[in-house]
Write an enzyme that holds these catalytic residues in place. Structure first.
Site, PDB file in Angstrom:
ATOM      1  N   HIS A   1       8.184   7.223   4.549  1.00 41.22           N
ATOM      2  CA  HIS A   1       7.390   8.079   5.439  1.00 41.22           C
ATOM      3  C   HIS A   1       6.697   7.257   6.521  1.00 41.22           C
ATOM      4  O   HIS A   1       6.310   6.124   6.296  1.00 41.22           O
ATOM      5  CB  HIS A   1       6.357   8.899   4.660  1.00 41.22           C
ATOM      6  CG  HIS A   1       5.463   8.087   3.769  1.00 41.22           C
ATOM      7  ND1 HIS A   1       5.863   7.628   2.548  1.00 41.22           N
ATOM      8  CD2 HIS A   1       4.196   7.647   3.930  1.00 41.22           C
ATOM      9  CE1 HIS A   1       4.873   6.947   1.977  1.00 41.22           C
ATOM     10  NE2 HIS A   1       3.848   6.931   2.816  1.00 41.22           N
TER      11      HIS A   1
ATOM     12  N   HIS B   1       0.799  -1.242   0.000  1.00 40.21           N
ATOM     13  CA  HIS B   1       0.000   0.000   0.000  1.00 40.21           C
ATOM     14  C   HIS B   1       0.822   1.279   0.000  1.00 40.21           C
ATOM     15  O   HIS B   1       0.296   2.342   0.293  1.00 40.21           O
ATOM     16  CB  HIS B   1      -0.995   0.029   1.169  1.00 40.21           C
ATOM     17  CG  HIS B   1      -1.861  -1.185   1.241  1.00 40.21           C
ATOM     18  ND1 HIS B   1      -2.826  -1.462   0.300  1.00 40.21           N
ATOM     19  CD2 HIS B   1      -1.886  -2.217   2.119  1.00 40.21           C
ATOM     20  CE1 HIS B   1      -3.407  -2.602   0.598  1.00 40.21           C
ATOM     21  NE2 HIS B   1      -2.860  -3.088   1.696  1.00 40.21           N
TER      22      HIS B   1
HETATM   23  P1  5GP Z   1       1.304   5.799   1.473  1.00 37.97           P
HETATM   24  O1  5GP Z   1       0.087   5.062   0.991  1.00 37.97           O
HETATM   25  O2  5GP Z   1       2.356   5.932   0.411  1.00 37.97           O
HETATM   26  O3  5GP Z   1       1.844   5.202   2.762  1.00 37.97           O
HETATM   27  O4  5GP Z   1       0.790   7.239   1.890  1.00 37.97           O
HETATM   28  C1  5GP Z   1       1.060   8.394   1.191  1.00 37.97           C
HETATM   29  C2  5GP Z   1       0.333   9.519   1.894  1.00 37.97           C
HETATM   30  O5  5GP Z   1       0.764  10.743   1.361  1.00 37.97           O
HETATM   31  C3  5GP Z   1      -1.197   9.472   1.751  1.00 37.97           C
HETATM   32  O6  5GP Z   1      -1.794   9.375   3.030  1.00 37.97           O
HETATM   33  C4  5GP Z   1      -1.529  10.780   1.049  1.00 37.97           C
HETATM   34  O7  5GP Z   1      -2.723  11.376   1.505  1.00 37.97           O
HETATM   35  C5  5GP Z   1      -0.319  11.628   1.347  1.00 37.97           C
HETATM   36  N1  5GP Z   1      -0.040  12.627   0.326  1.00 37.97           N
HETATM   37  C6  5GP Z   1       0.085  12.408  -1.003  1.00 37.97           C
HETATM   38  N2  5GP Z   1       0.361  13.551  -1.662  1.00 37.97           N
HETATM   39  C7  5GP Z   1       0.434  14.518  -0.697  1.00 37.97           C
HETATM   40  C8  5GP Z   1       0.692  15.925  -0.759  1.00 37.97           C
HETATM   41  O8  5GP Z   1       0.903  16.513  -1.821  1.00 37.97           O
HETATM   42  N3  5GP Z   1       0.683  16.591   0.426  1.00 37.97           N
HETATM   43  C9  5GP Z   1       0.452  15.982   1.600  1.00 37.97           C
HETATM   44  N4  5GP Z   1       0.484  16.726   2.721  1.00 37.97           N
HETATM   45  N5  5GP Z   1       0.208  14.666   1.697  1.00 37.97           N
HETATM   46  C10 5GP Z   1       0.190  13.930   0.552  1.00 37.97           C
END
Ligand code: 5GP
Length: 140
Positions: free
Chosen positions: A99, A92
């Site tokens: 992060h 996911h």
């Molecule tokens: P992953 O699924 O990769 O663990 O989570 C990526 C996270 O990054 C998601 O919760 C999404 O909402 C967040 N996200 C994606 N693009 C941006 C952005 O441009 N700004 C911020 N603040 N969060 C982002």
């Protein structure tokens, strides 16, 4: 590693609601929060997954994570939270830059987890744990 949206946020080319910043770490609010206060904590080092991160960046993240969790709890009034850290698209991960999510838990809001425990095979477990110990001895 290819450019991600988080590289642009680190460079200030895309705005974010900044929570914390030092030489190695940036924390900001998630744009698609699972609950109020959902915060992302990222190293400035451009690694895709946690296993690829340097010890220095890992230490910098570890040093501030508990402090960030306290700030998230106190500012939102939450008393419970999850730390989520996805590695690889099958797990996911959408943004290919390491992060940590800090996700406060409220009644009906937060991270929902499908948790289906299996049963440990102790022979297989001992073989696997031994293999991991050996690999760790070889990994400085
Ligand atoms: P992953 O699924 O990769 O663990 O989570 C990526 C996270 O990054 C998601 O919760 C999404 O909402 C967040 N996200 C994606 N693009 C941006 C952005 O441009 N700004 C911020 N603040 N969060 C982002």
């Amino acid at each position: 590693m290819s450019e991600t949206i988080f590289s642009k946020i680190i460079r200030g080319e895309i705005p974010c609601h900044r929570v914390y910043e030092d030489d190695s770490v940036l924390a900001f609010l998630d744009i698609g929060p699972l609950s109020t206060g959902h915060t992302l904590v990222i190293p400035k080092e451009p690694a895709v997954t946690l296993d690829a991160l340097s010890d220095e960046s890992a230490a910098a993240l570890g040093r501030v994570l508990p402090r960030l969790c306290r700030a998230v709890l106190k500012s939102t009034g939450a008393t419970a939270y999850n730390i989520l850290q996805n590695n690889g698209s099958e797990a996911h991960q959408v943004v290919m830059h390491v992060h940590f999510h800090i996700i406060p838990r409220f009644e009906g809001r937060g991270l929902d987890i499908g948790w289906k425990p299996g049963e440990l095979d102790h022979d297989e477990a001992e073989r696997l744990a031994g293999q991991m110990r050996q690999l760790l001895d070889q990994d400085p």
